[in-house]
Design a protein around this motif. Structure first.
Motif, PDB file in Angstrom:
ATOM      1  N   PHE A  44       7.180  -6.123  -6.727  1.00  0.00           N
ATOM      2  CA  PHE A  44       6.910  -5.048  -6.159  1.00  0.00           C
ATOM      3  C   PHE A  44       8.461  -4.225  -6.563  1.00  0.00           C
ATOM      4  O   PHE A  44       8.169  -3.011  -6.729  1.00  0.00           O
ATOM      5  CB  PHE A  44       6.557  -4.924  -4.913  1.00  0.00           C
ATOM      6  N   ARG A  45       9.309  -4.763  -6.136  1.00  0.00           N
ATOM      7  CA  ARG A  45      10.880  -4.047  -6.358  1.00  0.00           C
ATOM      8  C   ARG A  45      10.930  -3.464  -7.702  1.00  0.00           C
ATOM      9  O   ARG A  45      11.318  -2.473  -8.068  1.00  0.00           O
ATOM     10  CB  ARG A  45      11.879  -4.945  -5.860  1.00  0.00           C
TER      11      ARG A  45
ATOM     12  N   SER B  90       8.586  -0.740  -8.392  1.00  0.00           N
ATOM     13  CA  SER B  90       9.101   0.481  -8.037  1.00  0.00           C
ATOM     14  C   SER B  90      10.284   1.084  -8.696  1.00  0.00           C
ATOM     15  O   SER B  90      10.395   2.274  -8.803  1.00  0.00           O
ATOM     16  CB  SER B  90       9.813   0.176  -6.551  1.00  0.00           C
TER      17      SER B  90
ATOM     18  N   ARG C  94      10.353   4.739 -10.452  1.00  0.00           N
ATOM     19  CA  ARG C  94      11.603   5.648 -10.149  1.00  0.00           C
ATOM     20  C   ARG C  94      12.184   5.931 -11.390  1.00  0.00           C
ATOM     21  O   ARG C  94      12.468   7.395 -11.588  1.00  0.00           O
ATOM     22  CB  ARG C  94      12.551   4.896  -9.449  1.00  0.00           C
TER      23      ARG C  94
ATOM     24  N   GLU D 221      20.200  18.853  -5.820  1.00  0.00           N
ATOM     25  CA  GLU D 221      20.019  17.460  -5.276  1.00  0.00           C
ATOM     26  C   GLU D 221      19.663  16.478  -6.409  1.00  0.00           C
ATOM     27  O   GLU D 221      19.089  16.669  -7.454  1.00  0.00           O
ATOM     28  CB  GLU D 221      18.528  17.567  -4.344  1.00  0.00           C
TER      29      GLU D 221
ATOM     30  N   GLY E 270      18.069  11.006  -8.579  1.00  0.00           N
ATOM     31  CA  GLY E 270      17.622   9.672  -7.777  1.00  0.00           C
ATOM     32  C   GLY E 270      17.227   9.920  -6.483  1.00  0.00           C
ATOM     33  O   GLY E 270      16.232   9.364  -5.867  1.00  0.00           O
ATOM     34  N   ALA E 271      17.698  10.936  -5.672  1.00  0.00           N
ATOM     35  CA  ALA E 271      17.190  11.387  -4.397  1.00  0.00           C
ATOM     36  C   ALA E 271      16.022  11.936  -4.323  1.00  0.00           C
ATOM     37  O   ALA E 271      15.157  11.658  -3.635  1.00  0.00           O
ATOM     38  CB  ALA E 271      18.287  12.093  -3.870  1.00  0.00           C
TER      39      ALA E 271
ATOM     40  N   ASP F 221      13.654   9.046  -4.913  1.00  0.00           N
ATOM     41  CA  ASP F 221      13.546   8.214  -3.762  1.00  0.00           C
ATOM     42  C   ASP F 221      12.499   8.905  -2.965  1.00  0.00           C
ATOM     43  O   ASP F 221      11.662   8.292  -2.184  1.00  0.00           O
ATOM     44  CB  ASP F 221      14.772   7.925  -3.283  1.00  0.00           C
ATOM     45  N   GLU F 222      12.699  10.205  -2.464  1.00  0.00           N
ATOM     46  CA  GLU F 222      12.028  10.976  -1.295  1.00  0.00           C
ATOM     47  C   GLU F 222      10.723  10.857  -1.815  1.00  0.00           C
ATOM     48  O   GLU F 222       9.700  10.893  -0.852  1.00  0.00           O
ATOM     49  CB  GLU F 222      12.863  12.018  -0.987  1.00  0.00           C
TER      50      GLU F 222
ATOM     51  N   TYR G  56       9.086   8.958  -3.661  1.00  0.00           N
ATOM     52  CA  TYR G  56       8.380   7.566  -3.659  1.00  0.00           C
ATOM     53  C   TYR G  56       8.194   7.191  -2.212  1.00  0.00           C
ATOM     54  O   TYR G  56       7.093   6.401  -1.703  1.00  0.00           O
ATOM     55  CB  TYR G  56       9.408   6.419  -4.423  1.00  0.00           C
ATOM     56  N   TRP G  57       9.215   7.491  -1.235  1.00  0.00           N
ATOM     57  CA  TRP G  57       8.852   7.068   0.433  1.00  0.00           C
ATOM     58  C   TRP G  57       7.703   7.629   0.839  1.00  0.00           C
ATOM     59  O   TRP G  57       6.830   7.311   1.355  1.00  0.00           O
ATOM     60  CB  TRP G  57      10.199   7.738   1.088  1.00  0.00           C
ATOM     61  N   MET G  58       7.447   8.864   0.311  1.00  0.00           N
ATOM     62  CA  MET G  58       6.387   9.699   0.793  1.00  0.00           C
ATOM     63  C   MET G  58       4.872   8.890   0.169  1.00  0.00           C
ATOM     64  O   MET G  58       4.277   8.696   1.032  1.00  0.00           O
ATOM     65  CB  MET G  58       6.300  10.997   0.492  1.00  0.00           C
TER      66      MET G  58
ATOM     67  N   MET H 236       4.475   6.197  -0.711  1.00  0.00           N
ATOM     68  CA  MET H 236       4.197   4.690  -0.269  1.00  0.00           C
ATOM     69  C   MET H 236       3.815   4.771   1.164  1.00  0.00           C
ATOM     70  O   MET H 236       2.905   3.638   1.785  1.00  0.00           O
ATOM     71  CB  MET H 236       5.685   3.734  -0.233  1.00  0.00           C
ATOM     72  N   GLY H 237       4.451   5.537   2.055  1.00  0.00           N
ATOM     73  CA  GLY H 237       3.904   5.726   3.448  1.00  0.00           C
ATOM     74  C   GLY H 237       2.410   6.283   3.462  1.00  0.00           C
ATOM     75  O   GLY H 237       1.620   5.817   4.015  1.00  0.00           O
ATOM     76  N   LEU H 238       1.912   6.961   2.307  1.00  0.00           N
ATOM     77  CA  LEU H 238       0.578   7.464   2.046  1.00  0.00           C
ATOM     78  C   LEU H 238      -0.275   6.411   1.644  1.00  0.00           C
ATOM     79  O   LEU H 238      -1.420   6.118   2.143  1.00  0.00           O
ATOM     80  CB  LEU H 238       0.335   8.352   1.169  1.00  0.00           C
TER      81      LEU H 238
END
Lengths: 216, 216
Positions: free
Chosen positions: B143-144, B147, B151, B171, B174-175, B178-179, B181-183, B185-187
């Protein structure tokens, strides 16, 4: 399992009372110990692979000693997850105190985000719980209700922020809360599986950017 | 398991060749069937509760018929997860075609986000895989790496967007990646456990808000 007998001081027939108080205290302590150990086991070994027997062995308990507390692995996993949620809420309450608005929202988010090793333990418990909840509607419902509770709190703090003039964005509070929550839930996984891209510093910076955007 | 014998037409001693071509085709089809069934099982029953024997029974196979394909539940879950990733990447490639920049990023995100029922099946597979990966570093590593690949692709499209003047935010790429991707993955979790707050419409609106913010 928690005792089902009401503990009313001085009432005869309430058999769990006088003679058993010390045992009941032990029971609560023991239950906490089991849950704390389960958190660590989930973090280091996952939850699929272990049996109640192995968890008992790791704790130095006799085989079967967990049964009075948790009859099944599912009960134990549920208790471990509910504890993670309760701890986050308790810490958020303590951190927020009488604060309102954006500062309260920030402090609430900080307790949901996996910013340190304890909260990363909690993240592992949440990930294990999600995996197990897929086939168990009653467990999925517990998470859904917890999410709804946190969403309501986020919205309340956004409303406080609007009343104080801190929040002026035209985006609806519900949408802001959802997007914050999606991010925070994604972080539960990323802090475990790609921690190099989910440091505490990066998490805080992302939150600040979102909070800052609410003022426009 | 895929056949380990190289299939070189007309080479004597390549024992899997002429006589076995039909069987090998069947094997690939059968493997796909098993994975498709596993996706549905994970979505409806979870993965913890089922055995290889039950999955075989659901497919109308004889007991033990899955063993030549997947020796263990872990192999099956891994194959199901890798397939979900591969499907998302293939669909993203087809959707992106020769596009670059923000439009390519949008189309990539649309294939990662659980926007419809098929992608919600994939989300369930990811959630099951995360749960199982907690105690299995080799699975977590898959998974890493996935990801990291996504990314890199997101960053490449952001760079294309900067070259085209579509992305001007200060911004770092990379940031931003990441943000996003976080969203996303939360979804994966929220679409399963709180779908009332993770509709396709809401997901798309949130993505558009982020993409739009890159132009400032």
């Amino acid at each position: 399992m928690t005792p089902r007998v009401a503990l009313i001081p001085g009432i005869p027939g309430c058999r769990a009372y006088t003679p058993k108080v010390p045992k009941i205290v032990d029971k609560a302590v023991r239950r906490d110990e089991i849950i704390a150990a389960t958190w660590r086991i989930i973090r280091t070994q996952g939850f699929d692979a272990v049996t109640l027997r192995e968890i008992a062995a790791m704790l130095g308990y006799a085989n079967g000693a967990l049964k009075p507390y948790f009859a099944t692995k599912e009960e134990l996993l549920t208790a471990a997850y509910v504890r993670a949620f309760d701890v986050a809420v308790e810490k958020a309450n303590a951190s927020i105190g009488g604060r309102t608005g954006i500062e309260a929202l920030r402090r609430l988010c900080h307790e949901i985000m996996p910013l340190d090793e304890e909260r990363t333990l909690e993240a592992a418990v949440i990930i294990a719980y999600w995996g197990h909840s897929l086939g168990v509607p009653a467990l999925a419902e517990i998470f859904r209700q917890h999410s709804a509770e946190l969403r309501r709190r986020m919205i309340r703090h956004l409303e406080e922020g609007r009343a104080a003039g801190e929040v002026v964005t035209s985006e609806p509070d519900g949408a802001i809360a959802d997007e914050l929550y999606w991010m925070m839930m994604g972080l539960q996984a990323m802090v475990l599986f790609a921690p190099e891209h989910a440091s505490g510093r990066r998490q805080r910076a992302a939150l600040e950017k979102i909070l800052e955007s609410l003022a426009h």
